[in-house]
Design an enzyme around this catalytic site. Structure first.
Site, PDB file in Angstrom:
ATOM      1  N   GLU A 126      -4.336   1.866  -7.401  1.00 15.03           N
ATOM      2  CA  GLU A 126      -4.649   2.868  -6.399  1.00 15.03           C
ATOM      3  C   GLU A 126      -3.729   4.220  -6.483  1.00 15.03           C
ATOM      4  O   GLU A 126      -2.486   4.236  -5.745  1.00 15.03           O
ATOM      5  CB  GLU A 126      -4.211   2.581  -4.792  1.00 15.03           C
ATOM      6  CG  GLU A 126      -5.355   1.312  -4.431  1.00 15.03           C
ATOM      7  CD  GLU A 126      -5.394   1.385  -2.888  1.00 15.03           C
ATOM      8  OE1 GLU A 126      -6.699   1.374  -2.543  1.00 15.03           O
ATOM      9  OE2 GLU A 126      -4.442   1.741  -2.132  1.00 15.03           O
ATOM     10  N   HIS A 167       0.882  -1.071  -0.125  1.00 16.95           N
ATOM     11  CA  HIS A 167       0.003   0.043  -0.038  1.00 16.95           C
ATOM     12  C   HIS A 167       0.982   1.256  -0.061  1.00 16.95           C
ATOM     13  O   HIS A 167       2.090   1.340   0.679  1.00 16.95           O
ATOM     14  CB  HIS A 167      -0.845   0.182   1.300  1.00 16.95           C
ATOM     15  CG  HIS A 167      -1.879   0.940   1.129  1.00 16.95           C
ATOM     16  ND1 HIS A 167      -1.831   2.459   1.391  1.00 16.95           N
ATOM     17  CD2 HIS A 167      -3.324   0.723   0.904  1.00 16.95           C
ATOM     18  CE1 HIS A 167      -2.902   2.979   1.140  1.00 16.95           C
ATOM     19  NE2 HIS A 167      -3.667   2.205   0.893  1.00 16.95           N
TER      20      HIS A 167
HETATM   21  P1  PGA Z   1      -9.679   5.711   0.421  1.00 18.04           P
HETATM   22  O1  PGA Z   1      -8.634   4.389   0.800  1.00 18.04           O
HETATM   23  O2  PGA Z   1     -10.976   4.776   0.018  1.00 18.04           O
HETATM   24  O3  PGA Z   1      -9.977   6.247   1.891  1.00 18.04           O
HETATM   25  O4  PGA Z   1      -9.552   6.571  -0.522  1.00 18.04           O
HETATM   26  C1  PGA Z   1      -8.319   3.479   0.002  1.00 18.04           C
HETATM   27  C2  PGA Z   1      -6.944   2.709   0.361  1.00 18.04           C
HETATM   28  O5  PGA Z   1      -6.123   3.598   0.811  1.00 18.04           O
HETATM   29  O6  PGA Z   1      -6.952   1.475   0.008  1.00 18.04           O
END
Ligand code: PGA
Length: 220
Positions: free
Chosen positions: A145, A96
């Site tokens: 992401e 992440h």
């Molecule tokens: P968010 O986070 O939905 O708060 O944008 C997603 C993530 O970090 O996996």
């Protein structure tokens, strides 16, 4: 019909009591469908109690960890090895951007973590932030992401996410499953999962609220 993943990433939130309250509200409301895979990823504190609550309730929920150790058993103070987690979790979020940024995780460390998951029958979900992020060998589930979209309320466009998903499939394997994460909520989730190359969503903030998460699952 393709499998659709809805994965709740609670990050560093929820006491055990709050976690159990969420499970008791969300568990009974998850639509039962073979191709819907709903996963909750609590912090380590709550894994054991959440697992029990899912089993006792007979809920169609899988359990995930938000990270794990790049090492096996042994003298690694503070780490959570895959071998010990495997009796609790089905999946682990790896790489992440918050771990890359705050804990100095490199692509090499993430590749070691993927090896640990595969050796211990845990599904690795590797987060990629852009086109250049490598996907380690053996990883079949990837979350795209983009950093600007995380926690900002400013999600990427469904069309761009679909384009990125196709790029990764072309580069790595057409069977690779790509999910999207970054400011997903009950209002925009449909626009992502209706894209042909997108196989689900990774949800941070909006997963903390049980009612909002139920709406997301129902929409999916
Ligand atoms: P968010 O986070 O939905 O708060 O944008 C997603 C993530 O970090 O996996």
């Amino acid at each position: 019909m393709k499998n659709i993943w809805v994965i709740a990433n609670w990050k560093s939130n929820k006491t055990i009591a709050e976690a159990l309250d969420w499970i008791s509200k969300v568990g009974p409301q998850i639509p039962k469908a073979d191709n819907l895979k709903v996963v909750v990823c609590p912090a380590f504190n709550a894994l054991s109690e959440v697992k029990k609550a899912i089993e006792v309730g007979g809920f169609p929920l899988m359990l995930g960890a938000q990270d794990l150790s790049p090492f096996g058993l042994g003298a690694y103070t503070g780490e959570e090895p895959a071998e010990l987690l495997s009796s609790f979790v089905d999946l682990a979020i790896l790489g992440h951007s918050e771990r890359r940024k705050n804990f100095g995780e490199t692509d090499e460390i993430i590749a070691k973590k993927v090896e640990q998951t595969l050796a211990n029958k845990i599904i690795p979900l590797v987060c990629v932030q852009g086109e250049e992020t490598p996907v380690p060998e053996g990883c079949k589930l990837v979350a795209y992401e983009p950093i600007f979209a995380i926690g900002s309320g400013n999600s990427d466009t469904p069309e761009n996410v679909n384009r990125m998903a196709n790029l990764f499939k072309q580069r790595i394997d057409s069977d690779l499953k790509i999910i999207y994460g970054g400011s997903v909520n009950s209002g925009n989730v449909k626009s992502f999962i209706t894209q042909e190359a997108i196989s689900g969503v990774l949800v941070g903030n909006a997963s903390l609220d049980a009612q909002e998460f139920i709406k997301i699952c129902r929409t999916v």
